[in-house]
Write a protein that holds these residues in place. Structure first.
Motif, PDB file in Angstrom:
ATOM      1  N   PRO A 243      37.284  41.845  39.086  1.00 46.83           N
ATOM      2  CA  PRO A 243      38.371  41.620  38.126  1.00 46.83           C
ATOM      3  C   PRO A 243      37.916  41.621  36.669  1.00 46.83           C
ATOM      4  CG  PRO A 243      38.624  40.160  40.005  1.00 46.83           C
ATOM      5  CD  PRO A 243      37.293  40.831  40.168  1.00 46.83           C
ATOM      6  N   ARG A 251      43.641  42.157  35.945  1.00 45.48           N
ATOM      7  CA  ARG A 251      42.666  41.238  36.541  1.00 45.48           C
ATOM      8  C   ARG A 251      43.298  40.280  37.559  1.00 45.48           C
ATOM      9  NH1 ARG A 251      39.554  40.077  30.806  1.00 45.48           N
ATOM     10  NH2 ARG A 251      38.661  42.189  30.614  1.00 45.48           N
ATOM     11  N   GLY A 255      41.856  40.093  41.442  1.00 45.29           N
ATOM     12  CA  GLY A 255      41.330  38.838  41.966  1.00 45.29           C
ATOM     13  C   GLY A 255      42.099  38.363  43.180  1.00 45.29           C
TER      14      GLY A 255
END
Length: 302
Positions: A243, A251, A255
């Motif tokens: 990420p 991101r 994640g």
């Protein structure tokens, strides 16, 4: 549907027929892995959502062509599909709804074109797949098929310029994810006669393919599952660096996908030898907790 229509608007997709084409891909993708679709719906910036859905639909369609039927049938269907995709890359025109969305998404994000070309050039590794002799065979498969397929989406949510570190982290993620898929889908793969766990690994735990195919929980099966899930989990944990290498808006999604895979690994480990009778899925509550936590962090800009 309001959020989806807003995403089409945000992506500049306003022509009614093209919106219907994207709608069709959304329906396909949402049926495949509901948790993953919920993740992209919750966590992707709206202008990118239709394009990721279109790229994911291309990946799923390719998987289906390469996985279903006799090898002769699969080869013929893939050859026809590859020709159609290459034609749309050349002309930007197609009569197929999926390919129309692909053409539009490539026009909006031109760097995807190279990724599609790479995928087409190596995807027949899945067509030729009949099992692995050893770990080296498995790793070659990840390079030839798993990673290029993932990069159909990975390229869209990745940096404009990559020094190689982002792609390497994507490969780590796909190594762990693919290994997990292979152990989690033992029952389905055994029915199709092509196991994704290397023969040398079976030998290491004194597990025979015919025993697993018959559904017998022979000694060593639970240890084999624990070994494969453990390796997948270690690799997925290493992928937690991914990420930070993606652009900030993407991101939270990257994640969350990793954390959901780790929850799936936990479920597969708990199921153990029962994987011979069916795959494990993460519990809905922890998975939803991961997604909502990622959404809160995204809204806070963290």
């Amino acid at each position: 549907m309001n959020a989806w229509n807003e995403s089409l608007d945000a992506a500049g997709i306003r022509e009614p027929a093209l919106r219907r084409d994207y709608d069709a891909q959304r329906r396909l993708v949402s049926r495949f892995r509901r948790t993953s679709y919920l993740a992209v719906q919750l966590l992707l910036p709206r202008p990118m959502l239709p394009h990721v859905v279109a790229a994911t639909a291309v990946m799923h369609h390719g998987d289906n062509l390469l996985d279903t039927g006799t090898k002769t049938q699969r080869a013929a269907r893939w050859a026809s599909w590859e020709q159609q995709v290459r034609q749309v890359l050349d002309t930007g025109v197609s009569g197929d709804p999926l390919l129309r969305t692909l053409a539009h998404t490539i026009a909006a994000h031109p760097r995807l074109r190279r990724t599609v070309e790479e995928y087409l050039s190596t995807a027949t590794a899945e067509l030729e797949f009949a099992g692995f002799h050893d770990e080296a065979d498995y790793q070659a498969y990840v390079d030839a098929y798993s990673l290029p397929a993932f990069m159909l989406v990975g390229a869209l949510v990745g940096p404009e310029k990559d020094d190689g570190s982002y792609r390497a982290a994507c490969r780590t993620f796909m190594d762990g994810s693919q290994r997990l898929d292979f152990v989690n889908d033992i029952a389905e793969d055994l029915r199709e006669g092509r196991l994704g766990i290397p023969a040398k690994t079976l030998e290491l735990f004194s597990v025979k393919l015919e025993d697993m195919a018959a559904g017998r929980e022979a000694p060593g099966v639970r240890e084999l599952v624990a070994h494969e899930v453990g390796q997948a989990r270690t690799t997925l944990q290493a992928a937690r660096e991914l990420p930070a290498l993606a652009p900030a808006p993407y991101r939270p999604l990257m994640g969350a996908l990793i954390e959901v895979e780790l929850l799936t690994a936990d479920a597969a480990l708990a199921r153990g030898a029962e994987l011979l009778r069916g795959s494990a899925r993460p519990s809905p509550v922890p998975a939803l907790r991961v997604l909502l936590g990622a959404r809160r962090r995204a809204r806070k800009g963290g």
